[in-house]
Design a protein around this motif. Structure first.
Motif, PDB file in Angstrom:
ATOM      1  N   GLY A 162       5.489 -12.246 -12.037  1.00 30.66           N
ATOM      2  CA  GLY A 162       4.826 -11.273 -11.184  1.00 30.66           C
ATOM      3  C   GLY A 162       5.474  -9.901 -11.232  1.00 30.66           C
ATOM      4  N   LEU A 163       6.742  -9.849 -11.649  1.00 28.79           N
ATOM      5  CA  LEU A 163       7.433  -8.575 -11.789  1.00 28.79           C
ATOM      6  C   LEU A 163       7.243  -7.965 -13.169  1.00 28.79           C
ATOM      7  CD1 LEU A 163      10.847  -9.395 -10.052  1.00 28.79           C
ATOM      8  CD2 LEU A 163       9.014  -7.948  -9.152  1.00 28.79           C
ATOM      9  N   GLY A 164       6.568  -8.684 -14.043  1.00 27.89           N
ATOM     10  CA  GLY A 164       6.329  -8.172 -15.383  1.00 27.89           C
ATOM     11  C   GLY A 164       7.211  -8.757 -16.461  1.00 27.89           C
ATOM     12  N   PHE A 165       8.087  -9.682 -16.100  1.00 28.88           N
ATOM     13  CA  PHE A 165       8.937 -10.319 -17.098  1.00 28.88           C
ATOM     14  C   PHE A 165       8.111 -11.240 -17.993  1.00 28.88           C
ATOM     15  CE2 PHE A 165      12.187  -9.091 -14.118  1.00 28.88           C
ATOM     16  CZ  PHE A 165      13.351  -8.963 -14.863  1.00 28.88           C
ATOM     17  N   ALA A 166       8.430 -11.268 -19.272  1.00 31.42           N
ATOM     18  CA  ALA A 166       7.907 -12.288 -20.176  1.00 31.42           C
ATOM     19  C   ALA A 166       8.815 -13.505 -20.042  1.00 31.42           C
ATOM     20  CB  ALA A 166       7.912 -11.789 -21.616  1.00 31.42           C
ATOM     21  N   THR A 167       8.239 -14.653 -19.722  1.00 31.18           N
ATOM     22  CA  THR A 167       9.037 -15.840 -19.453  1.00 31.18           C
ATOM     23  C   THR A 167       8.752 -16.932 -20.468  1.00 31.18           C
ATOM     24  OG1 THR A 167       7.420 -16.799 -17.925  1.00 31.18           O
ATOM     25  CG2 THR A 167       9.069 -15.311 -16.988  1.00 31.18           C
ATOM     26  N   GLU A 168       9.779 -17.676 -20.792  1.00 32.72           N
ATOM     27  CA  GLU A 168       9.630 -18.835 -21.679  1.00 32.72           C
ATOM     28  C   GLU A 168      10.416 -19.998 -21.090  1.00 32.72           C
ATOM     29  OE1 GLU A 168       9.303 -18.466 -25.939  1.00 32.72           O
ATOM     30  OE2 GLU A 168       9.963 -16.375 -25.804  1.00 32.72           O
ATOM     31  N   ARG A 169       9.782 -21.160 -21.041  1.00 31.94           N
ATOM     32  CA  ARG A 169      10.415 -22.394 -20.581  1.00 31.94           C
ATOM     33  C   ARG A 169      10.791 -23.219 -21.806  1.00 31.94           C
ATOM     34  NH1 ARG A 169       8.367 -23.846 -15.467  1.00 31.94           N
ATOM     35  NH2 ARG A 169       9.584 -25.765 -15.605  1.00 31.94           N
ATOM     36  N   LEU A 170      12.005 -23.673 -21.843  1.00 28.75           N
ATOM     37  CA  LEU A 170      12.481 -24.412 -23.008  1.00 28.75           C
ATOM     38  C   LEU A 170      13.183 -25.690 -22.566  1.00 28.75           C
ATOM     39  CD1 LEU A 170      13.534 -21.081 -23.599  1.00 28.75           C
ATOM     40  CD2 LEU A 170      12.981 -22.078 -25.813  1.00 28.75           C
ATOM     41  N   VAL A 171      12.905 -26.776 -23.269  1.00 24.99           N
ATOM     42  CA  VAL A 171      13.548 -28.059 -23.013  1.00 24.99           C
ATOM     43  C   VAL A 171      14.434 -28.389 -24.213  1.00 24.99           C
ATOM     44  CG1 VAL A 171      13.236 -30.512 -22.592  1.00 24.99           C
ATOM     45  CG2 VAL A 171      11.636 -28.870 -21.591  1.00 24.99           C
ATOM     46  N   PHE A 172      15.698 -28.652 -23.949  1.00 21.71           N
ATOM     47  CA  PHE A 172      16.626 -29.022 -25.014  1.00 21.71           C
ATOM     48  C   PHE A 172      17.081 -30.465 -24.822  1.00 21.71           C
ATOM     49  CE2 PHE A 172      17.421 -24.330 -24.686  1.00 21.71           C
ATOM     50  CZ  PHE A 172      16.822 -24.006 -25.892  1.00 21.71           C
ATOM     51  N   LEU A 179      10.745 -19.808  -9.989  1.00 16.73           N
ATOM     52  CA  LEU A 179      11.434 -18.629 -10.481  1.00 16.73           C
ATOM     53  C   LEU A 179      10.611 -17.941 -11.571  1.00 16.73           C
ATOM     54  CD1 LEU A 179      13.962 -16.884 -10.339  1.00 16.73           C
ATOM     55  CD2 LEU A 179      15.057 -18.461 -11.948  1.00 16.73           C
ATOM     56  N   ALA A 180      10.035 -18.726 -12.480  1.00 18.93           N
ATOM     57  CA  ALA A 180       9.213 -18.152 -13.552  1.00 18.93           C
ATOM     58  C   ALA A 180       7.994 -17.441 -12.976  1.00 18.93           C
ATOM     59  CB  ALA A 180       8.782 -19.247 -14.520  1.00 18.93           C
ATOM     60  N   GLU A 181       7.396 -18.007 -11.953  1.00 22.18           N
ATOM     61  CA  GLU A 181       6.235 -17.376 -11.319  1.00 22.18           C
ATOM     62  C   GLU A 181       6.626 -16.038 -10.686  1.00 22.18           C
ATOM     63  OE1 GLU A 181       2.870 -18.336  -7.863  1.00 22.18           O
ATOM     64  OE2 GLU A 181       4.432 -19.806  -8.325  1.00 22.18           O
ATOM     65  N   THR A 182       7.759 -16.020 -10.002  1.00 25.18           N
ATOM     66  CA  THR A 182       8.219 -14.789  -9.362  1.00 25.18           C
ATOM     67  C   THR A 182       8.528 -13.713 -10.399  1.00 25.18           C
ATOM     68  OG1 THR A 182       9.150 -16.034  -7.505  1.00 25.18           O
ATOM     69  CG2 THR A 182       9.962 -13.798  -7.840  1.00 25.18           C
TER      70      THR A 182
END
Length: 390
Positions: A38-48, A32-35
């Motif tokens: 590719g659309l221009g979204f800034a993505t952040e993955r977070l572990v809680f 999902l983050a890769e997709t």
């Protein structure tokens, strides 16, 4: 039907192929983050994390700057598949048959995510938001719901994000796509009742203290209660006994304790505090002086109801355009992560028909998936256009 730069069917196949059984990420957030990237979204993955609970991976993606801020919320974690041998198609093969895509999470709720990503791709390829568009995706909705949306939302707010409205893509449609939009939910409270006793031989009851009759009296009283008759916005509250256990394998032994578990879904006649006080009084009356314990567990959630014409109006119009339905605005069903948004911004829930969620052979009709993407696209157009006109 609207064409999308990102095909919702291909996107859903990619997500369903990831075995993201809660709390495992299973590759779903990575895809999902890769997709979205590719659309221009800034993505952040977070572990809680939190002691006693599994670590959970989450995703926050955003595009745009300033203006009205809409957030789409969802989850990529899914419930276990059960007996795989009972599935007509393997639960993570994402196979298409008879006009439907089969797989665990196809309806709940990777289908909603795929439809929204497709809608966003078309929206961004046209004019893009006159404001900010974000996706807040957790891997903990089907789990304890401790290290997911609630912490991800707190993190986003601490980072300075301010949300004007939230759309949760849970499968809310009842019989036909578009027939139902949820604008609130009843509260939920779970509890355990424990009655201690003294173990002994059934032939010598005077040397023991049987807790079972006391627990039976308590449960009879609770199950006989009418909590209320419902209100204008909500269906009646209900209390359900979900487990009774004495841990006893023998016929000739009086058990040392008896336990029961229950869950209550309650409306706006009650709060968690009021309901807890009420239960304590009812249980004490039934126990009639016998020692007992009541433990409220699993972070009870309060009821909520949000009504925002700026949110409901564009969504209802988009639904009518695609399906011809005028959706019913309801508060029925179970809890969802929408409850975490109620104190932050107006929130609605809308998505696929949920008739196969959590079941063997969970599946979504391809036509419903593409129509949902079209509805979401129409909603995005209307929502941000109304902001520009305001």
């Amino acid at each position: 039907m609207t064409q999308f730069p990102i095909d919702p069917v291909a996107c859903l196949k990619s997500l369903v192929a990831c075995p993201s059984v809660t709390p495992a990420e299973g590759g779903a957030l990575s895809r999902l983050a890769e997709t979205l990237g590719g659309l221009g979204f800034a993505t952040e993955r977070l572990v809680f994390s939190e002691p006693g609970t599994p670590d959970v991976e989450n995703l926050f993606a955003t595009i745009g700057d300033g203006g009205r801020h809409l957030v789409f919320a969802g989850h990529t974690d899914v419930v276990p598949v059960g007996d795989e041998m009972r599935w007509t198609h393997p639960p993570f093969a994402a196979e298409i048959a008879d006009g439907a895509l089969y797989g665990r999470g196809a309806v709940d709720m990777k289908g909603g995510i795929a439809a929204f990503v497709a809608a966003a791709s078309g929206f961004l390829a046209a004019d893009g938001p006159a404001g900010t568009l974000s996706l807040l995706i957790t891997g903990d909705e089907e789990g304890p719901a401790i290290n997911g949306t609630v912490k991800l939302l707190d993190w986003a707010l601490a980072k300075g994000h301010r949300f004007d409205a939230a759309l949760v893509g849970e499968p809310t449609s009842a019989a036909r796509l578009g027939d139902t939009v949820k604008i609130g939910r009843r509260g939920s409270m779970s509890g355990t009742i424990r009655v201690p006793g003294r173990q002994g031989h059934v032939a010598y009851p005077h040397l023991a203290d049987n807790p079972v009759p006391v627990l039976v009296r308590i449960l009879h009283r609770l199950s006989s209660l009418t909590l209320d008759e419902g209100t204008d916005g909500f269906q009646p509250s209900n209390l359900e006994i979900t487990s009774v256990d004495v841990g006893n394998q023998a016929f000739n032994v009086i058990p040392g304790e008896a336990r029961a578990r229950f869950n209550i879904r309650f409306n706006d006649r009650w709060s968690v505090a009021d309901l807890t006080d009420f239960l304590r009084a009812e249980i004490a009356a039934a126990a009639d002086g016998t020692i007992h314990e009541l433990d409220i567990v699993q972070r009870p959630s309060e009821w909520f109801l949000t009504r925002s014409d700026a949110l409901i109006g564009p969504l209802s119009a988009a639904i009518r355009d695609v399906t011809g339905e005028t959706p019913a605005l309801t508060t029925g069903g179970g809890t969802s992560d929408a409850r975490f948004f109620k104190d932050v911004c107006p929130v609605v829930e809308f998505g696929l028909v949920g008739d196969t969620m959590h079941q063997v052979d969970e599946r979504v009709p391809i036509d419903d998936l593409t129509r949902l993407a079209t509805i979401y696209r129409g909603f995005l157009d209307r929502y941000f256009a109304s902001a520009a006109d305001a």
